[in-house]
Scaffold this active site. Structure first.
Site, short mmCIF file in Angstrom:
data_model
loop_
_atom_site.label_atom_id
_atom_site.label_comp_id
_atom_site.label_asym_id
_atom_site.label_seq_id
_atom_site.Cartn_x
_atom_site.Cartn_y
_atom_site.Cartn_z
N GLN A 220 0.83 -1.20 0.00
CA GLN A 220 0.00 0.00 0.00
C GLN A 220 0.87 1.26 0.00
OE1 GLN A 220 -2.36 1.33 3.72
NE2 GLN A 220 -3.82 0.14 2.52
N HIS B 157 0.18 -4.29 3.37
CA HIS B 157 -1.22 -4.36 3.81
C HIS B 157 -1.53 -5.77 4.28
CE1 HIS B 157 -5.78 -3.42 2.99
NE2 HIS B 157 -5.55 -3.99 4.16
N PHE C 45 -4.29 -3.74 13.84
CA PHE C 45 -4.15 -4.00 12.41
C PHE C 45 -3.56 -5.38 12.17
CE2 PHE C 45 -1.61 -2.62 8.39
CZ PHE C 45 -2.57 -3.16 7.56
N HIS D 211 -6.04 -8.09 13.03
CA HIS D 211 -7.06 -8.24 11.98
C HIS D 211 -6.52 -9.06 10.81
CE1 HIS D 211 -10.11 -7.19 8.98
NE2 HIS D 211 -9.11 -6.90 8.17
N GLU D 212 -5.31 -8.75 10.38
CA GLU D 212 -4.73 -9.46 9.24
C GLU D 212 -4.51 -10.94 9.57
OE1 GLU D 212 -4.18 -8.32 6.06
OE2 GLU D 212 -5.40 -6.68 6.85
N LYS E 25 -8.23 -12.69 10.09
CA LYS E 25 -9.02 -12.79 8.84
C LYS E 25 -8.30 -13.61 7.77
CE LYS E 25 -11.48 -10.16 5.30
NZ LYS E 25 -11.90 -8.82 4.82
N HIS E 26 -7.01 -13.40 7.61
CA HIS E 26 -6.28 -14.02 6.50
C HIS E 26 -5.26 -15.08 6.96
CE1 HIS E 26 -7.99 -11.04 3.79
NE2 HIS E 26 -7.61 -10.08 4.61
#
Length: 232
Positions: free
Chosen positions: A40, A67, A117, A120-121, A124-125
């Protein structure tokens, strides 16, 4: 005759059980086809109506930041939130934190220490690749990919600078492909005046996150033929 039928049903049942077990093993071992490695440009994140907030560590470097490293399927869909019982744990990546603060900063508001952050990454991933990469391996793989691929320098070598000027989308994509050997996907967003600007670069990576590959599919979305590369 009744005994033969029972045997046939028994064998059929075993075959079904075996087939299900095979599918479960495959799903557990690798339930995705490739990764998107997404970088990003901070100037484009901040140059929008919603603006941005620097992390508590201060203004990030003038460079593309990570990102995420996102498992995907060849049909364009993707798994997410695969193991809610395995939350992000800072203690598992302690010796990576300084690199993560530099290479993987959050620009969302309010200002933070980036932990939300990263969490979350991972949740989720990252959890969708945990059979291949544990938490440490996941974050280290992304950091190592970032160190191997200097997108900003690649663009600068082609005369494409983050100076607020506009450049052709084709020249950006071709500069990156010429340097790494694979066509990237370029995602744009818009600044406050509605001008398309270079926002994110997507590169495709194999399932062990050890090397680049040709993208099986690109995300949806498009940029104009001329896009701005904003200052940061």
């Amino acid at each position: 005759m009744g005994l033969d039928r029972m045997r046939s049903k028994y064998v059929a049942g075993l075959v079904q059980i075996f087939a299900v077990q095979c599918l479960l093993v495959r799903a557990a071992s690798q339930d995705f086809d490739f990764f998107y490695f997404v970088l990003q440009w901070p100037g484009s994140y901040c140059d929008t109506k919603q603006s941005c907030c620097y992390p508590l560590t201060g203004k990030p470097a003038t460079d593309f930041g990570i990102h995420g490293l996102w498992p995907n399927y060849n049909d364009g869909s993707y798994p997410s939130n695969c193991d809610t019982s395995n939350p992000f744990d800072t203690s598992k990546v302690l010796d990576l934190i300084s690199r993560m603060q530099t290479e993987w900063p959050s620009l969302s508001c309010p200002s933070s220490d980036n932990t939300k952050f990263w969490s979350h990454e991972w949740v989720k991933h990252g959890t969708c690749s945990e059979s291949i990469l544990n938490q440490y391996g996941y974050f280290k793989a992304a950091l190592d990919l970032k160190n191997q691929i200097d997108i900003l320098q690649i663009l600068r070598n082609a005369g494409i600078e983050p100076n607020g000027e506009t450049y052709s989308l084709g020249s950006i994509k071709n500069a990156i492909k010429g340097a790494i050997g694979y066509m990237p996907f370029v995602e744009c967003n818009t600044d406050e005046s509605g001008q398309n600007q270079l926002f994110q670069i997507y590169l495709c990576v194999n399932t062990t996150a050890s090397g680049l590959i040709e993208c099986p599919v690109f995300p949806s979305g498009k940029c104009g033929s001329q896009i701005e590369f904003p200052i940061f």
